[in-house]
Scaffold this motif. Structure first.
Motif, PDB file in Angstrom:
ATOM      1  N   ASP A 136       0.812  -1.218   0.000  1.00  0.00           N
ATOM      2  CA  ASP A 136       0.000   0.000   0.000  1.00  0.00           C
ATOM      3  C   ASP A 136       0.845   1.269   0.000  1.00  0.00           C
ATOM      4  N   GLY A 137       2.131   1.142   0.308  1.00  0.00           N
ATOM      5  CA  GLY A 137       2.981   2.327   0.365  1.00  0.00           C
ATOM      6  C   GLY A 137       3.491   2.772  -0.990  1.00  0.00           C
ATOM      7  N   ILE A 138       3.311   1.937  -2.011  1.00  0.00           N
ATOM      8  CA  ILE A 138       3.796   2.276  -3.355  1.00  0.00           C
ATOM      9  C   ILE A 138       2.864   3.282  -4.009  1.00  0.00           C
ATOM     10  N   GLU A 139       3.430   4.337  -4.531  1.00  0.00           N
ATOM     11  CA  GLU A 139       2.645   5.324  -5.270  1.00  0.00           C
ATOM     12  C   GLU A 139       2.470   4.852  -6.705  1.00  0.00           C
ATOM     13  N   ILE A 140       1.274   5.066  -7.264  1.00  0.00           N
ATOM     14  CA  ILE A 140       0.989   4.645  -8.628  1.00  0.00           C
ATOM     15  C   ILE A 140       0.642   5.856  -9.487  1.00  0.00           C
ATOM     16  N   PRO A 141       0.918   5.793 -10.780  1.00  0.00           N
ATOM     17  CA  PRO A 141       0.499   6.880 -11.672  1.00  0.00           C
ATOM     18  C   PRO A 141      -0.999   6.790 -11.952  1.00  0.00           C
ATOM     19  N   CYS A 142      -1.673   7.920 -11.877  1.00  0.00           N
ATOM     20  CA  CYS A 142      -3.131   7.928 -12.100  1.00  0.00           C
ATOM     21  C   CYS A 142      -3.580   9.284 -12.636  1.00  0.00           C
ATOM     22  N   GLY A 143      -2.895   9.752 -13.671  1.00  0.00           N
ATOM     23  CA  GLY A 143      -3.289  11.013 -14.284  1.00  0.00           C
ATOM     24  C   GLY A 143      -2.958  12.220 -13.417  1.00  0.00           C
ATOM     25  N   PHE A 144      -3.446  13.374 -13.852  1.00  0.00           N
ATOM     26  CA  PHE A 144      -3.332  14.636 -13.130  1.00  0.00           C
ATOM     27  C   PHE A 144      -1.886  15.104 -12.993  1.00  0.00           C
ATOM     28  N   PHE A 145      -1.050  14.776 -13.999  1.00  0.00           N
ATOM     29  CA  PHE A 145       0.266  15.376 -14.074  1.00  0.00           C
ATOM     30  C   PHE A 145       0.182  16.759 -14.715  1.00  0.00           C
ATOM     31  N   LYS A 146      -0.982  17.097 -15.196  1.00  0.00           N
ATOM     32  CA  LYS A 146      -1.363  18.455 -15.557  1.00  0.00           C
ATOM     33  C   LYS A 146      -2.687  18.732 -14.865  1.00  0.00           C
ATOM     34  N   GLN A 147      -2.970  19.977 -14.562  1.00  0.00           N
ATOM     35  CA  GLN A 147      -4.222  20.307 -13.878  1.00  0.00           C
ATOM     36  C   GLN A 147      -5.411  20.056 -14.795  1.00  0.00           C
ATOM     37  N   PHE A 148      -6.445  19.431 -14.238  1.00  0.00           N
ATOM     38  CA  PHE A 148      -7.672  19.239 -14.997  1.00  0.00           C
ATOM     39  C   PHE A 148      -8.368  20.595 -15.109  1.00  0.00           C
TER      40      PHE A 148
END
Length: 455
Positions: A136-148
């Protein structure tokens, strides 16, 4: 000499008329039998006390929201769905939404930062490394690398939605806004309805006097209209629609359940009843219809190339070979699911860890390859951990809970929509399916799909 009397009625002197009347009465009898008597019908039980609402919004005649409905051909179900009493479903879902402190998104940690693309544009190897989420400590990519790109008032209002949210999207004025039917008395006041649109769609709504040009906050019937500045996202407007479709748990971080519905569809069953019967009673994370024709991912890939649903056939070939190489298998009865190919026009979700992880992983695949979301569906579902509890219901059920319409038409009958293809399809350098003239990473998949494997 008198005229001889006849016992035949006057209308029976015409054989054609008699045959026509016989056909009419036979057809009426069969229609009534199919609708009310036949036990194989797709029966959807409603309590006689369900407070079904009359239409809450009437369009002006120029908008034509009910033109071009598509016919359905299935009148019976192998597995009919029986809905609970409206008030029971309403009470159970509201109590869970108000009392539950669990938020699936809080158990997922997301990679933060800035990137040139909204999803971060991760490599194939990097994307696949996040499929096993045992830590659960691993961060995953899930969009929002630019502001919506939506207004602050819309963002604040979206965060206030704590129960069920229904979302849809229209870009390039591709569809009409259609009001859901069969809503219970409390539904319009307890469920959030959000329609994401771009500037082109917004201008069309203003042209038909459905929204005001002087207000930043607009609604059409039950739908709250949210303007998205699409030029800050993807050039492909279909990909922009994928953001609210699969990242709804991030746009509405406090919601417990969601229903995505393509704008070409009109719901005709109350969302509380759908969530309660297809998700809660089935004890699943997500519910989605299976495809009416295909069960194998490769079948959908071949249809995508054949019917030019996506222009880059070489890219489709690379995508399928990548999935075969990383563990995608053809559907077989030993799988836990009845099909590998969904009809994703309607998606019902409980915002659990597994559902949110699936949505993030699938979104990353769509950015990495193309927005055809049926192609990576089984690949992500079968290989991710923890496993997704999924209800893939019959297509007959799908056709009973929603009505499908054609996309908008220009003058002259040409279908409008986003320009996602060049004028000439980019043909593959070799066939999508290699047949004896070369080797493909999907050879094993194809042999098993065709039943020719000796394993």
């Amino acid at each position: 000499m008198g005229i001889k009397a006849t016992s035949k009625p006057l209308f029976c002197h015409s054989k054609l008329l008699c045959i026509s009347l016989l056909y009419l009465f036979t057809s009426l009898f069969l229609a009534l039998y199919t609708s009310f008597i036949s036990p194989t019908n797709c029966l959807f039980r409603f309590s006689p006390n369900d407070p079904i609402q009359t239409p809450l919004f009437l369009y002006n005649s120029s908008y034509g929201e009910h033109k071009h409905a598509l016919p359905t051909f299935r009148s019976s179900c192998n597995s009919p769905v029986y809905f609970s009493d409206y008030w029971d479903a309403l009470k159970e879902i509201n109590e869970f939404s108000e009392n539950s402190t669990f938020l699936g998104s809080q158990n997922l940690r997301y990679i933060q930062g800035n990137a040139d693309s909204f999803g971060g544009n991760f490599s194939i190897k990097k994307r696949f490394s996040y499929f096993d989420h045992s830590d659960d400590g691993i961060e995953i990519p899930c969009g929002f690398f630019k502001q919506f790109p939506i207004s602050n008032s819309d963002r604040i209002d979206m965060e206030k939605c704590r129960g069920v949210v229904v979302i849809s999207a229209i870009f390039n004025d591709h569809d009409k806004i259609r009001q859901p039917k069969g809503l219970g008395k409390e539904t319009p006041y307890t469920i959030c309805f959000y329609m994401f649109v771009d500037d082109v769609t917004l201008k069309g709504l203003q042209y038909h006097n459905l929204i005001s040009t002087n207000s930043d906050e607009n609604s059409v019937g039950v739908w709250r209209i949210v303007k998205v500045e699409k030029e800050h996202l993807y050039e492909n407007s279909v990909m922009n629609g994928v953001i609210p479709k699969y990242l709804v748990h991030r746009l509405f971080p406090n919601s417990k359940y969601s229903i995505w519905i393509d704008a070409k569809m009109q719901l005709v069953v109350d969302p509380f009843l759908l969530i309660h019967s297809l998700v809660i009673k089935e004890n699943v994370d997500m519910a989605i219809s299976r495809h009416p024709f295909f069960v194998h991912t490769m079948e959908e890939a071949m249809a995508t190339a054949r019917w030019k649903k996506w222009w880059d056939v070489d890219g489709l070939k690379t995508q399928m070979e990548t999935y075969c190489e990383n563990g995608l298998k053809p559907w077989n009865p030993e799988k836990s699911y009845p099909s590998d190919v969904p009809d994703s026009a309607i998606i019902l979700r409980k915002h659990s860890v597994a559902t949110n992880l699936f949505s993030c992983l699938l979104f990353n695949e769509l950015e990495g390859f193309n927005p055809r979301d049926q192609l990576p569906f089984a690949y992500v579902r079968d290989l991710m951990k923890p496993k997704l509890k999924l209800n893939m219901f019959d297509v007959e059920v799908f056709e009973q809970v929603a009505v499908e319409y054609r996309h908008n038409l220009k003058n002259g009958g040409v279908i409008t929509g986003p320009k996602v293809m060049p004028t000439k399809t980019n043909r593959a350098t070799s066939e999508l399916l290699v047949n004896g003239t070369g080797r493909s990473k999907c050879d094993g998949y194809l042999l098993k799909m065709w039943g020719e494997s000796q394993d």
